[in-house]
Each structure stands twice: as structure tokens, then as C-alpha cells.
Design a protein around this motif. Structure first.
Motif, PDB file in Angstrom:
ATOM      1  N   ASP A   1      -1.497  13.147  -5.061  1.00 44.64           N
ATOM      2  CA  ASP A   1      -0.473  12.936  -6.075  1.00 44.64           C
ATOM      3  C   ASP A   1       0.843  12.464  -5.442  1.00 44.64           C
ATOM      4  O   ASP A   1       1.466  11.512  -5.908  1.00 44.64           O
ATOM      5  CB  ASP A   1      -0.251  14.231  -6.865  1.00 44.64           C
ATOM      6  CG  ASP A   1       0.726  14.046  -8.004  1.00 44.64           C
ATOM      7  OD1 ASP A   1       0.499  13.162  -8.853  1.00 44.64           O
ATOM      8  OD2 ASP A   1       1.731  14.781  -8.031  1.00 44.64           O
ATOM      9  N   THR A   2       1.252  13.119  -4.366  1.00 45.67           N
ATOM     10  CA  THR A   2       2.486  12.745  -3.664  1.00 45.67           C
ATOM     11  C   THR A   2       2.394  11.321  -3.126  1.00 45.67           C
ATOM     12  O   THR A   2       3.315  10.511  -3.277  1.00 45.67           O
ATOM     13  CB  THR A   2       2.762  13.736  -2.513  1.00 45.67           C
ATOM     14  OG1 THR A   2       2.875  15.044  -3.058  1.00 45.67           O
ATOM     15  CG2 THR A   2       4.019  13.382  -1.749  1.00 45.67           C
ATOM     16  N   TYR A   3       1.267  11.007  -2.503  1.00 40.00           N
ATOM     17  CA  TYR A   3       1.038   9.678  -1.952  1.00 40.00           C
ATOM     18  C   TYR A   3       1.039   8.613  -3.069  1.00 40.00           C
ATOM     19  O   TYR A   3       1.698   7.578  -2.958  1.00 40.00           O
ATOM     20  CB  TYR A   3      -0.297   9.660  -1.195  1.00 40.00           C
ATOM     21  CG  TYR A   3      -0.710   8.299  -0.706  1.00 40.00           C
ATOM     22  CD1 TYR A   3      -0.226   7.787   0.492  1.00 40.00           C
ATOM     23  CD2 TYR A   3      -1.585   7.513  -1.447  1.00 40.00           C
ATOM     24  CE1 TYR A   3      -0.601   6.525   0.938  1.00 40.00           C
ATOM     25  CE2 TYR A   3      -1.962   6.250  -1.013  1.00 40.00           C
ATOM     26  CZ  TYR A   3      -1.462   5.767   0.177  1.00 40.00           C
ATOM     27  OH  TYR A   3      -1.835   4.512   0.610  1.00 40.00           O
ATOM     28  N   THR A   4       0.324   8.892  -4.143  1.00 42.20           N
ATOM     29  CA  THR A   4       0.186   7.937  -5.238  1.00 42.20           C
ATOM     30  C   THR A   4       1.535   7.632  -5.890  1.00 42.20           C
ATOM     31  O   THR A   4       1.803   6.483  -6.273  1.00 42.20           O
ATOM     32  CB  THR A   4      -0.827   8.456  -6.273  1.00 42.20           C
ATOM     33  OG1 THR A   4      -2.091   8.644  -5.596  1.00 42.20           O
ATOM     34  CG2 THR A   4      -1.004   7.502  -7.433  1.00 42.20           C
ATOM     35  N   LYS A   5       2.398   8.631  -6.004  1.00 45.02           N
ATOM     36  CA  LYS A   5       3.733   8.394  -6.564  1.00 45.02           C
ATOM     37  C   LYS A   5       4.542   7.443  -5.682  1.00 45.02           C
ATOM     38  O   LYS A   5       5.259   6.577  -6.181  1.00 45.02           O
ATOM     39  CB  LYS A   5       4.477   9.719  -6.739  1.00 45.02           C
ATOM     40  CG  LYS A   5       3.971  10.517  -7.916  1.00 45.02           C
ATOM     41  CD  LYS A   5       4.675  11.840  -8.034  1.00 45.02           C
ATOM     42  CE  LYS A   5       4.116  12.628  -9.208  1.00 45.02           C
ATOM     43  NZ  LYS A   5       4.664  13.985  -9.277  1.00 45.02           N
ATOM     44  N   SER A   6       4.425   7.595  -4.362  1.00 45.92           N
ATOM     45  CA  SER A   6       5.146   6.693  -3.454  1.00 45.92           C
ATOM     46  C   SER A   6       4.572   5.283  -3.515  1.00 45.92           C
ATOM     47  O   SER A   6       5.308   4.301  -3.439  1.00 45.92           O
ATOM     48  CB  SER A   6       5.107   7.236  -2.021  1.00 45.92           C
ATOM     49  OG  SER A   6       5.925   8.366  -1.924  1.00 45.92           O
ATOM     50  N   VAL A   7       3.253   5.169  -3.633  1.00 46.07           N
ATOM     51  CA  VAL A   7       2.622   3.848  -3.766  1.00 46.07           C
ATOM     52  C   VAL A   7       3.063   3.192  -5.068  1.00 46.07           C
ATOM     53  O   VAL A   7       3.405   1.998  -5.089  1.00 46.07           O
ATOM     54  CB  VAL A   7       1.080   3.952  -3.695  1.00 46.07           C
ATOM     55  CG1 VAL A   7       0.423   2.637  -4.118  1.00 46.07           C
ATOM     56  CG2 VAL A   7       0.639   4.330  -2.289  1.00 46.07           C
ATOM     57  N   ARG A   8       3.085   3.951  -6.146  1.00 49.37           N
ATOM     58  CA  ARG A   8       3.513   3.411  -7.439  1.00 49.37           C
ATOM     59  C   ARG A   8       4.960   2.905  -7.346  1.00 49.37           C
ATOM     60  O   ARG A   8       5.290   1.834  -7.839  1.00 49.37           O
ATOM     61  CB  ARG A   8       3.382   4.475  -8.521  1.00 49.37           C
ATOM     62  CG  ARG A   8       3.544   3.926  -9.924  1.00 49.37           C
ATOM     63  CD  ARG A   8       3.283   4.957 -11.020  1.00 49.37           C
ATOM     64  NE  ARG A   8       2.063   5.700 -10.818  1.00 49.37           N
ATOM     65  CZ  ARG A   8       1.992   7.025 -10.682  1.00 49.37           C
ATOM     66  NH1 ARG A   8       3.087   7.758 -10.730  1.00 49.37           N
ATOM     67  NH2 ARG A   8       0.842   7.631 -10.504  1.00 49.37           N
ATOM     68  N   TYR A   9       5.824   3.683  -6.692  1.00 47.51           N
ATOM     69  CA  TYR A   9       7.220   3.262  -6.504  1.00 47.51           C
ATOM     70  C   TYR A   9       7.265   1.957  -5.703  1.00 47.51           C
ATOM     71  O   TYR A   9       8.020   1.043  -6.025  1.00 47.51           O
ATOM     72  CB  TYR A   9       8.011   4.365  -5.797  1.00 47.51           C
ATOM     73  CG  TYR A   9       9.460   4.011  -5.622  1.00 47.51           C
ATOM     74  CD1 TYR A   9      10.384   4.269  -6.637  1.00 47.51           C
ATOM     75  CD2 TYR A   9       9.923   3.404  -4.458  1.00 47.51           C
ATOM     76  CE1 TYR A   9      11.724   3.939  -6.492  1.00 47.51           C
ATOM     77  CE2 TYR A   9      11.258   3.070  -4.299  1.00 47.51           C
ATOM     78  CZ  TYR A   9      12.148   3.338  -5.320  1.00 47.51           C
ATOM     79  OH  TYR A   9      13.464   2.998  -5.179  1.00 47.51           O
ATOM     80  N   ARG A  10       6.466   1.877  -4.655  1.00 44.53           N
ATOM     81  CA  ARG A  10       6.426   0.675  -3.811  1.00 44.53           C
ATOM     82  C   ARG A  10       5.999  -0.538  -4.642  1.00 44.53           C
ATOM     83  O   ARG A  10       6.557  -1.623  -4.532  1.00 44.53           O
ATOM     84  CB  ARG A  10       5.467   0.909  -2.636  1.00 44.53           C
ATOM     85  CG  ARG A  10       5.259  -0.232  -1.698  1.00 44.53           C
ATOM     86  CD  ARG A  10       6.470  -0.513  -0.825  1.00 44.53           C
ATOM     87  NE  ARG A  10       6.933  -1.847  -1.120  1.00 44.53           N
ATOM     88  CZ  ARG A  10       8.189  -2.215  -1.345  1.00 44.53           C
ATOM     89  NH1 ARG A  10       9.169  -1.372  -1.273  1.00 44.53           N
ATOM     90  NH2 ARG A  10       8.505  -3.436  -1.622  1.00 44.53           N
ATOM     91  N   LYS A  11       5.001  -0.377  -5.477  1.00 46.29           N
ATOM     92  CA  LYS A  11       4.518  -1.485  -6.312  1.00 46.29           C
ATOM     93  C   LYS A  11       5.576  -1.929  -7.315  1.00 46.29           C
ATOM     94  O   LYS A  11       5.685  -3.111  -7.627  1.00 46.29           O
ATOM     95  CB  LYS A  11       3.252  -1.070  -7.063  1.00 46.29           C
ATOM     96  CG  LYS A  11       2.016  -1.012  -6.198  1.00 46.29           C
ATOM     97  CD  LYS A  11       0.802  -0.582  -7.018  1.00 46.29           C
ATOM     98  CE  LYS A  11      -0.449  -0.572  -6.181  1.00 46.29           C
ATOM     99  NZ  LYS A  11      -1.619  -0.100  -6.960  1.00 46.29           N
ATOM    100  N   ASP A  12       6.337  -0.972  -7.834  1.00 49.46           N
ATOM    101  CA  ASP A  12       7.346  -1.282  -8.849  1.00 49.46           C
ATOM    102  C   ASP A  12       8.657  -1.789  -8.264  1.00 49.46           C
ATOM    103  O   ASP A  12       9.495  -2.302  -8.992  1.00 49.46           O
ATOM    104  CB  ASP A  12       7.640  -0.042  -9.706  1.00 49.46           C
ATOM    105  CG  ASP A  12       6.465   0.346 -10.570  1.00 49.46           C
ATOM    106  OD1 ASP A  12       5.543  -0.482 -10.751  1.00 49.46           O
ATOM    107  OD2 ASP A  12       6.451   1.494 -11.057  1.00 49.46           O
TER     108      ASP A  12
END
Length: 127
Positions: free
Chosen positions: A39-50
Motif C-alpha cells: 500500500d505504501t509503495y503503491t501510493k508513491s507510484v501513483r504520486y509519481r505517475k500523477d
């Protein structure tokens, strides 16, 4: 400390590449659920994509351990003050420059098959 730097850099590099957690999951603990780490990793990836800014590279440059605790859920938790740098292009002239950041991160490890494996981390940077 070397293991923490290796794990942190692995996470940062894959966040930059916006890889799915399933692609890197085998690098971490297999004896515990990794839902919180994912979950922590996925939130950072989502931020990176956005995020529209260009990031050329990212890496942990140094860290210092401030405490080690043993608890029931994990073999130990290490609070580490981490310095990391990411290289991005300047907003004004599109020239590359290094942006340095730091913060406290708690790494949670478990011992399996003769080595310590990351099971969770308190948070991850967003860049």
C-alpha cells in the motif's frame, strides 16, 4: 545499514520506473503479509505517475540508525534518518539539478532463510 540502503534504493528506483509491486515483491519477506508495504509503495507510484515533473534518477545517499526495537510482529524495527537525492530538470531552464531530501523512516525486518528481509516501511518519499 547496507541492507536498508539496498532496500530503500530498490524501492526508490522502482517507484521512479512506476513498476507494479508484484514485480518487486520477491525481494522482500515471504513469511509475513506485505499488504502495508504494498500500500505504501503503491501510493508513491501513483504520486509519481500523477506528477508531471521529470525525474532522471533517485537514490539514497546516506543514512544513520537512531534506534532498533524488537517487537512481536517483526524481528526488529530500525528507525533510520535517510538522505536521498533525486535528479530533476529545473522548472526555469530545463537544466538537470540534484534535489536533496531527508527524513525519518522506520524499516521493519524479519529473519528468514539466513538473512533479514524487509517486511514493511513507515512511509516512502514522493517525488
Amino acid at each position: 545499514e547496507d541492507q536498508m540502503q539496498k532496500d530503500f534504493n530498490l524501492l526508490l528506483t522502482n517507484i521512479l520506473a512506476t513498476k507494479d509491486f508484484s514485480e518487486i515483491k520477491s525481494n522482500f519477506a515471504s513469511s509475513v503479509k506485505l499488504d502495508d508495504l504494498e500500500d505504501t509503495y503503491t501510493k508513491s507510484v501513483r504520486y509519481r505517475k500523477d506528477n508531471s515533473n521529470t525525474v532522471n534518477s533517485v537514490s539514497m545517499t546516506e543514512g544513520s540508525i537512531s534506534s532498533i526495537n524488537i517487537n512481536d510482529s517483526y524481528l526488529y524495527a530500525v528507525e533510520n534518518y535517510v538522505y536521498y537525492t533525486y535528479n530533476t530538470n529545473s522548472y526555469w531552464n530545463d537544466e538537470p539539478y540534484d534535489y536533496k531530501q531527508s527524513g525519518y523512516y522506520t524499516f521493519y525486518y524479519t529473519y528468514e532463510n539466513g538473512s533479514y528481509k524487509l517486511a514493511n516501511i513507515s512511509s516512502l518519499p514522493r517525488f
